[in-house]
Design a protein around this motif. Structure first.
Motif, PDB file in Angstrom:
ATOM      1  N   THR A  83      50.572  40.719  48.390  1.00  0.00           N
ATOM      2  CA  THR A  83      49.406  41.048  47.575  1.00  0.00           C
ATOM      3  C   THR A  83      49.640  42.397  46.902  1.00  0.00           C
ATOM      4  OG1 THR A  83      47.969  39.940  49.178  1.00  0.00           O
ATOM      5  CG2 THR A  83      46.904  41.401  47.601  1.00  0.00           C
ATOM      6  N   PRO A  84      49.335  42.543  45.602  1.00  0.00           N
ATOM      7  CA  PRO A  84      49.445  43.872  44.986  1.00  0.00           C
ATOM      8  C   PRO A  84      48.644  44.890  45.794  1.00  0.00           C
ATOM      9  CG  PRO A  84      49.065  42.206  43.317  1.00  0.00           C
ATOM     10  CD  PRO A  84      48.886  41.514  44.649  1.00  0.00           C
ATOM     11  N   GLY A  85      49.263  46.013  46.107  1.00  0.00           N
ATOM     12  CA  GLY A  85      48.643  46.976  47.008  1.00  0.00           C
ATOM     13  C   GLY A  85      47.269  47.445  46.584  1.00  0.00           C
ATOM     14  N   ALA A  86      47.094  47.756  45.292  1.00  0.00           N
ATOM     15  CA  ALA A  86      45.800  48.263  44.824  1.00  0.00           C
ATOM     16  C   ALA A  86      44.707  47.219  44.984  1.00  0.00           C
ATOM     17  CB  ALA A  86      45.901  48.707  43.370  1.00  0.00           C
ATOM     18  N   VAL A  87      45.050  45.948  44.758  1.00  0.00           N
ATOM     19  CA  VAL A  87      44.066  44.874  44.918  1.00  0.00           C
ATOM     20  C   VAL A  87      43.677  44.723  46.375  1.00  0.00           C
ATOM     21  CG1 VAL A  87      43.707  42.384  44.690  1.00  0.00           C
ATOM     22  CG2 VAL A  87      44.859  43.641  42.870  1.00  0.00           C
ATOM     23  N   LEU A  88      44.676  44.772  47.258  1.00  0.00           N
ATOM     24  CA  LEU A  88      44.404  44.646  48.687  1.00  0.00           C
ATOM     25  C   LEU A  88      43.466  45.746  49.165  1.00  0.00           C
ATOM     26  CD1 LEU A  88      47.055  43.838  51.382  1.00  0.00           C
ATOM     27  CD2 LEU A  88      45.490  45.729  51.732  1.00  0.00           C
ATOM     28  N   VAL A  89      43.738  46.985  48.759  1.00  0.00           N
ATOM     29  CA  VAL A  89      42.895  48.104  49.169  1.00  0.00           C
ATOM     30  C   VAL A  89      41.498  47.963  48.572  1.00  0.00           C
ATOM     31  CG1 VAL A  89      42.594  50.608  49.076  1.00  0.00           C
ATOM     32  CG2 VAL A  89      44.859  49.646  49.473  1.00  0.00           C
ATOM     33  N   ALA A  90      41.421  47.570  47.311  1.00  0.00           N
ATOM     34  CA  ALA A  90      40.116  47.401  46.658  1.00  0.00           C
ATOM     35  C   ALA A  90      39.246  46.413  47.413  1.00  0.00           C
ATOM     36  CB  ALA A  90      40.304  46.949  45.213  1.00  0.00           C
ATOM     37  N   GLU A  91      39.839  45.306  47.825  1.00  0.00           N
ATOM     38  CA  GLU A  91      39.077  44.307  48.569  1.00  0.00           C
ATOM     39  C   GLU A  91      38.667  44.857  49.934  1.00  0.00           C
ATOM     40  OE1 GLU A  91      41.548  40.879  48.726  1.00  0.00           O
ATOM     41  OE2 GLU A  91      41.263  40.373  46.609  1.00  0.00           O
ATOM     42  N   ALA A  92      39.562  45.603  50.576  1.00  0.00           N
ATOM     43  CA  ALA A  92      39.276  46.119  51.914  1.00  0.00           C
ATOM     44  C   ALA A  92      38.131  47.133  51.915  1.00  0.00           C
ATOM     45  CB  ALA A  92      40.538  46.757  52.509  1.00  0.00           C
ATOM     46  N   VAL A  93      38.003  47.907  50.831  1.00  0.00           N
ATOM     47  CA  VAL A  93      36.935  48.921  50.792  1.00  0.00           C
ATOM     48  C   VAL A  93      35.664  48.405  50.121  1.00  0.00           C
ATOM     49  CG1 VAL A  93      38.613  50.811  50.775  1.00  0.00           C
ATOM     50  CG2 VAL A  93      37.701  49.956  48.593  1.00  0.00           C
ATOM     51  N   GLY A  94      35.693  47.171  49.606  1.00  0.00           N
ATOM     52  CA  GLY A  94      34.490  46.603  48.999  1.00  0.00           C
ATOM     53  C   GLY A  94      34.269  46.995  47.561  1.00  0.00           C
ATOM     54  N   LEU A  95      35.338  47.293  46.829  1.00  0.00           N
ATOM     55  CA  LEU A  95      35.176  47.715  45.435  1.00  0.00           C
ATOM     56  C   LEU A  95      34.567  46.638  44.539  1.00  0.00           C
ATOM     57  CD1 LEU A  95      35.559  49.865  43.251  1.00  0.00           C
ATOM     58  CD2 LEU A  95      37.923  49.075  42.972  1.00  0.00           C
ATOM     59  N   PRO A  96      34.977  45.379  44.636  1.00  0.00           N
ATOM     60  CA  PRO A  96      34.375  44.375  43.741  1.00  0.00           C
ATOM     61  C   PRO A  96      32.848  44.328  43.828  1.00  0.00           C
ATOM     62  CG  PRO A  96      36.331  43.473  44.771  1.00  0.00           C
ATOM     63  CD  PRO A  96      36.058  44.783  45.452  1.00  0.00           C
ATOM     64  N   ALA A  97      32.296  44.410  45.033  1.00  0.00           N
ATOM     65  CA  ALA A  97      30.837  44.383  45.190  1.00  0.00           C
ATOM     66  C   ALA A  97      30.202  45.637  44.600  1.00  0.00           C
ATOM     67  CB  ALA A  97      30.476  44.247  46.665  1.00  0.00           C
ATOM     68  N   ALA A  98      30.866  46.774  44.786  1.00  0.00           N
ATOM     69  CA  ALA A  98      30.316  48.033  44.273  1.00  0.00           C
ATOM     70  C   ALA A  98      30.262  48.040  42.750  1.00  0.00           C
ATOM     71  CB  ALA A  98      31.142  49.211  44.769  1.00  0.00           C
ATOM     72  N   LEU A  99      31.201  47.347  42.104  1.00  0.00           N
ATOM     73  CA  LEU A  99      31.252  47.335  40.644  1.00  0.00           C
ATOM     74  C   LEU A  99      30.212  46.410  40.015  1.00  0.00           C
ATOM     75  CD1 LEU A  99      35.124  47.169  40.107  1.00  0.00           C
ATOM     76  CD2 LEU A  99      33.643  49.156  39.772  1.00  0.00           C
TER      77      LEU A  99
END
Length: 383
Positions: A269-285
């Motif tokens: 998995t692309p690292g930035a995408v993996l981290v984004a999902e782990a910290v909940g970035l999609p929901a925050a956006l």
């Protein structure tokens, strides 16, 4: 009018501030300009070194520690973490098996291994997690992931049935893979590998030739390791049915993905995408009005799988499609390329020609001032 919702999701400014410190400075600047703003701080990383700290900054709590060995077999300790819901473990390869941990000793390209990271992964399995995220930056070895598998209980055997030595050199004599002692949960959990390169396992663009030199593998040694990795891939394919030699990204971290894909069914998995999902970035956006990300240097690599690229892609897919602004130590990417990548604007914290030491010393206050200016502009546009 509803308060401005700003999502602050920067990478670290290497050599200056951690991602959490950058996020704090930017958030302070947002609130200077818009005291009633709703600010969501989500420090980011690209899946390499520093990812563990970025996730801990969001998740809260302390890191767990496992006693293990470093890349050349000396006793050491390695940190790792579990998500608040107990489902996901984060294992950063550099903690146990990274180059910084063996910087005090001569490089050992043939013998360095990832066995210590395998010990950490075993501890995560014992903790009962359902998913393990392995961050693959900073590797000191070229062992095709064999050390991690060994740490999880696998045995690599030669033609006489003896266990081969750790490291890339041992791969050349592997004849069979004994998985009878593999941790009972190793194939039950989901394995995701944070990778930000597309190099295959072998060949001129593979692990040994591209990444081996920084680990001490040059000329004949790099060629030997490339042959050993090719032999290892043949063994893996024969034993598991998985062809991994040409998989994009399998050459990351000395070929770690190859062994983990074949034996554990791991996913790259692309690292930035993996981290984004782990910290909940999609929901925050989902209801953001403005997104501020950042990194030390905003350049062509930034829009090729790094944090800014991942943030821009997620923002473009969110319902509100908020503008993404980059704050950086230096901005080297032309405006047209930034816009093509979904970046609305990019600003440097440097007020003009300045000495690097001075810029580093004043990174936090300059980030705060710059974030306040950006927020004021966006706020004015909403009126």
């Amino acid at each position: 009018m509803e308060p401005l919702h700003v999502v602050v999701c920067p990478d670290s400014f290497k050599g200056s501030l951690s991602a959490a410190e950058v996020a704090s400075a930017v958030a302070d600047g947002v609130l200077d300009a818009a005291p009633d703003a709703v600010v969501t701080r989500l420090p980011m990383a690209d899946g390499g070194e520093g990812t563990l700290d970025a996730l801990l900054a969001v998740w809260g709590g302390d890191a767990l520690v496992t006693e293990t060995v470093d890349a050349i077999g000396r006793p050491t300790s390695a940190r790792w973490a579990v998500s608040p819901d107990g489902r996901t473990a984060v294992v950063e390869l550099a903690e146990a098996s990274g180059l910084p941990g063996v910087s005090d000793a001569p490089l050992q390209p043939l013998h360095a291994s990832t066995r210590g990271t395998g010990d950490v992964a075993r501890a995560a399995l014992d903790a009962g997690v359902a998913e393990i995220l392995v961050c693959l930056g900073g590797s000191a070895s070229t062992d095709g992931g064999s050390g991690i598998l060994t740490g999880l209980g696998a045995r690599l055997l030669d033609a006489a049935g003896r266990q081969v030595p750790d490291g890339g050199e041992g791969l050349a004599s592997v004849a069979a893979l004994d998985l009878a002692g593999l941790h009972p949960r190793a194939r039950e959990v989901r394995w995701r590998l944070a990778v930000d390169v597309t190099n295959p396992l072998v060949g001129e663009h593979g692990a040994a030739h591209v990444f081996g030199p920084q680990k001490g593998a040059r000329d004949g040694t790099a060629e030997f390791l490339d042959d050993a990795l090719r032999h290892w891939s043949d063994v893996l394919e024969r034993e598991t049915g998985a062809a991994v030699a040409e998989v994009p990204g399998a050459g990351a971290a000395g070929g770690v993905p190859a062994g983990l894909i074949a034996v554990l069914g791991a996913e790259i998995t692309p690292g930035a995408v993996l981290v984004a999902e782990a910290v909940g970035l999609p929901a925050a956006l989902a209801d953001a009005d403005l997104v501020i990300t950042g990194e030390g240097s905003f350049d062509s690599q930034s829009v090729n799988g790094k944090v800014a690229d991942g943030v821009a892609q997620l923002a473009a897919a969110s319902p509100t499609r908020p503008p993404v602004v980059v704050v950086a130590g230096q901005v080297l990417l032309p405006e047209a390329q930034a816009r093509a990548a979904g970046i609305a604007a990019a600003f440097s914290i440097a007020p003009g020609p300045v000495e690097l030491d001075d810029l580093i010393a004043r990174t936090a206050p300059r980030l705060r001032d710059l974030a306040a200016a950006v927020t004021s502009l966006v706020g004015a546009g909403r009126r």
